[in-house]
Write a protein that holds these residues in place. Structure first.
Motif, PDB file in Angstrom:
ATOM      1  N   MET A 193      38.387 132.468  43.666  1.00  0.00           N
ATOM      2  CA  MET A 193      37.845 131.191  43.619  1.00  0.00           C
ATOM      3  C   MET A 193      36.352 131.305  43.781  1.00  0.00           C
ATOM      4  N   LEU A 194      35.769 132.163  44.467  1.00  0.00           N
ATOM      5  CA  LEU A 194      34.319 132.193  44.920  1.00  0.00           C
ATOM      6  C   LEU A 194      33.611 133.004  43.405  1.00  0.00           C
ATOM      7  N   ALA A 195      34.514 134.008  43.089  1.00  0.00           N
ATOM      8  CA  ALA A 195      34.064 134.632  41.769  1.00  0.00           C
ATOM      9  C   ALA A 195      33.948 133.674  40.441  1.00  0.00           C
ATOM     10  N   ALA A 196      34.997 132.715  40.211  1.00  0.00           N
ATOM     11  CA  ALA A 196      35.120 131.499  39.192  1.00  0.00           C
ATOM     12  C   ALA A 196      34.029 130.845  39.623  1.00  0.00           C
ATOM     13  N   ALA A 197      33.639 130.582  40.577  1.00  0.00           N
ATOM     14  CA  ALA A 197      32.267 129.455  40.782  1.00  0.00           C
ATOM     15  C   ALA A 197      31.028 130.209  40.742  1.00  0.00           C
ATOM     16  N   GLY A 198      30.961 131.458  40.399  1.00  0.00           N
ATOM     17  CA  GLY A 198      29.766 132.330  40.151  1.00  0.00           C
ATOM     18  C   GLY A 198      29.057 132.867  41.224  1.00  0.00           C
ATOM     19  N   ARG A 199      29.625 132.611  42.608  1.00  0.00           N
ATOM     20  CA  ARG A 199      29.277 132.884  43.851  1.00  0.00           C
ATOM     21  C   ARG A 199      29.103 134.410  44.131  1.00  0.00           C
ATOM     22  N   LEU A 200      29.911 135.154  43.603  1.00  0.00           N
ATOM     23  CA  LEU A 200      29.968 136.462  43.893  1.00  0.00           C
ATOM     24  C   LEU A 200      29.318 137.572  42.885  1.00  0.00           C
ATOM     25  N   ASP A 201      28.548 136.879  41.894  1.00  0.00           N
ATOM     26  CA  ASP A 201      27.900 137.654  40.897  1.00  0.00           C
ATOM     27  C   ASP A 201      27.103 138.561  41.728  1.00  0.00           C
ATOM     28  N   GLY A 202      26.892 139.878  41.318  1.00  0.00           N
ATOM     29  CA  GLY A 202      25.992 140.776  41.717  1.00  0.00           C
ATOM     30  C   GLY A 202      26.273 141.180  43.281  1.00  0.00           C
ATOM     31  N   ARG A 203      27.102 140.703  43.826  1.00  0.00           N
ATOM     32  CA  ARG A 203      27.335 140.588  45.376  1.00  0.00           C
ATOM     33  C   ARG A 203      28.330 141.800  45.615  1.00  0.00           C
ATOM     34  N   ARG A 204      28.535 142.365  46.793  1.00  0.00           N
ATOM     35  CA  ARG A 204      29.786 143.153  47.122  1.00  0.00           C
ATOM     36  C   ARG A 204      30.802 142.346  47.599  1.00  0.00           C
ATOM     37  N   ALA A 205      32.018 142.499  47.506  1.00  0.00           N
ATOM     38  CA  ALA A 205      33.177 141.615  47.943  1.00  0.00           C
ATOM     39  C   ALA A 205      34.314 142.208  47.839  1.00  0.00           C
ATOM     40  N   THR A 206      35.376 141.823  48.745  1.00  0.00           N
ATOM     41  CA  THR A 206      36.876 142.553  48.842  1.00  0.00           C
ATOM     42  C   THR A 206      37.726 141.284  48.653  1.00  0.00           C
ATOM     43  N   THR A 207      39.078 141.914  48.513  1.00  0.00           N
ATOM     44  CA  THR A 207      40.197 140.820  48.591  1.00  0.00           C
ATOM     45  C   THR A 207      41.311 141.695  48.744  1.00  0.00           C
ATOM     46  N   ALA A 241      36.246 120.121  39.911  1.00  0.00           N
ATOM     47  CA  ALA A 241      35.471 119.455  41.086  1.00  0.00           C
ATOM     48  C   ALA A 241      35.456 120.442  42.192  1.00  0.00           C
ATOM     49  N   VAL A 242      36.271 121.371  42.536  1.00  0.00           N
ATOM     50  CA  VAL A 242      36.114 122.466  43.500  1.00  0.00           C
ATOM     51  C   VAL A 242      35.219 123.496  42.857  1.00  0.00           C
ATOM     52  N   ARG A 243      35.103 124.074  41.726  1.00  0.00           N
ATOM     53  CA  ARG A 243      34.285 124.904  41.211  1.00  0.00           C
ATOM     54  C   ARG A 243      32.919 124.371  41.404  1.00  0.00           C
ATOM     55  N   VAL A 244      32.691 123.183  40.948  1.00  0.00           N
ATOM     56  CA  VAL A 244      31.215 122.743  41.164  1.00  0.00           C
ATOM     57  C   VAL A 244      30.780 122.544  42.393  1.00  0.00           C
ATOM     58  N   PRO A 281      33.520 141.572  36.037  1.00  0.00           N
ATOM     59  CA  PRO A 281      32.604 142.892  36.099  1.00  0.00           C
ATOM     60  C   PRO A 281      31.314 142.879  36.929  1.00  0.00           C
ATOM     61  N   SER A 282      30.632 141.492  37.072  1.00  0.00           N
ATOM     62  CA  SER A 282      29.558 141.514  37.889  1.00  0.00           C
ATOM     63  C   SER A 282      29.737 141.467  39.354  1.00  0.00           C
ATOM     64  N   VAL A 283      30.848 141.529  39.838  1.00  0.00           N
ATOM     65  CA  VAL A 283      31.332 141.617  41.254  1.00  0.00           C
ATOM     66  C   VAL A 283      31.440 143.044  41.678  1.00  0.00           C
ATOM     67  N   ILE A 284      30.725 143.255  42.853  1.00  0.00           N
ATOM     68  CA  ILE A 284      30.733 144.788  43.115  1.00  0.00           C
ATOM     69  C   ILE A 284      32.153 144.929  44.268  1.00  0.00           C
TER      70      ILE A 284
END
Length: 312
Positions: A105-119, A84-87, A132-135
């Motif tokens: 969590m954002l990556a699992a929801a597909g919201r970081l695909d093709g984006r720069r991100a950190t953790t 439910a959280v992912r959707v 691997p689609s996350v920069i």
């Protein structure tokens, strides 16, 4: 009023959850009115948060009305993201923020695909491996790739939230919010300055003897030819094997470990900065300062000011 919704779920890191609640909750406009309406929502009424449980006042429908959604970190990276959280994250039109391992969590929801991100620096390689689609940029406190913003370790969530306050309401409101939270509005450098010293290569690594020799000889101004001669390889062959097994070149590996050794000495000795540069193999103070700043994000002197040697 700008509506901020913070998502809670089982295994959420309590500090990460509290950061946006506190920062956005303390922000006040020039007229004294609250700058944000802050709500905490979840897929269940109660969630486990480390050593205690939390009652969640709103369900996930609150995200549909949010202007900003904040995803705190999760303690166990292998814990599944509730469907439910992912959707809800996948469908949310709001600005999205993650704190620390909330990026997973954002990556699992597909919201970081093709984006720069950190953790968090300790989880950056795992984020890159799983998605691997996350920069992934492991050397910064936060990344803005609108409409998604991600932050590094927990304290970097404070930096990110203050950045958002400043973007939304200006520097004066952000400065007053920072004072209310008793923290600086900006910190120098990136999260690289807080990364712990890298562990040695695992046992059985075919380059293990060479890496051990390099570690023992960081003080020497080694050249690629000298390293290759010790390894009984040609420079070209050495570079290929080195990149395959460490992901970098011999000279870059050497520079990184020299800087890590310098960090250790800056924290634990009273040697002058220039002398520390010599002790870790840099041929000039200028080269030492330039390499240190490139890898750590601040100068050696600023690093020592942040992490002064313990009084003896």
């Amino acid at each position: 009023m700008h509506r901020v919704v913070v998502v809670a779920y089982d295994g959420v890191v309590p500090f990460d959850l509290s950061v946006p609640v506190e920062v956005f909750g303390r922000a006040r406009r020039a007229d004294g009115a609250a700058a944000y309406q802050v709500r905490v929502c979840g897929a269940t009424d109660e969630v486990r948060a480390g050593a205690f449980g939390l009652r969640v006042p709103y369900d996930l429908s609150a995200m549909a009305e949010a202007d900003t959604v904040v995803v705190p970190g999760i303690a166990d990276l292998d814990a599944p993201l509730p469907e439910a959280v992912r959707v809800a994250l996948a469908d949310s039109p709001a600005r999205l923020l993650s704190i620390c391992t909330g990026a997973f969590m954002l990556a699992a929801a597909g919201r970081l695909d093709g984006r720069r991100a950190t953790t968090h620096w300790a989880a950056a390689a795992e984020l890159a491996r799983r998605y691997p689609s996350v920069i992934v940029d492991p050397d910064v406190l936060f990344v803005e790739d609108a409409p998604v913003l991600t932050s590094a370790g927990a304290a970097a969530g404070l930096d990110l939230c203050l950045h958002v306050v400043r973007r939304d309401h200006g520097a004066a409101v952000a400065a007053e919010t920072a004072r209310s939270c008793v923290m600086p509005l900006e910190r120098a450098g990136g999260q690289a300055q807080f990364i712990a010293y890298e562990p040695p290569a695992p046992a059985g690594h075919s380059l293990e003897p060479l890496l051990a020799w390099l570690t023992d000889n960081l003080h020497r101004p080694l050249t690629l030819a000298e390293i290759a001669a010790y390894a009984t390889m040609s420079p070209r062959s050495l570079s290929r094997h080195f990149r395959d097994q460490t992901g970098t070149t011999p000279m870059r590996w050497l520079s990184r470990h020299r800087v890590r050794r310098a960090q250790h000495l800056l924290e634990r000795s009273d040697q002058p900065v220039e002398r520390i540069g010599e002790l870790v193999g840099f041929t000039s103070p200028t080269a030492f300062r330039a390499c240190f700043r490139q890898l750590v994000g601040v100068s050696p002197r600023d690093y020592r000011a942040t992490f002064p040697p313990s009084a003896r």
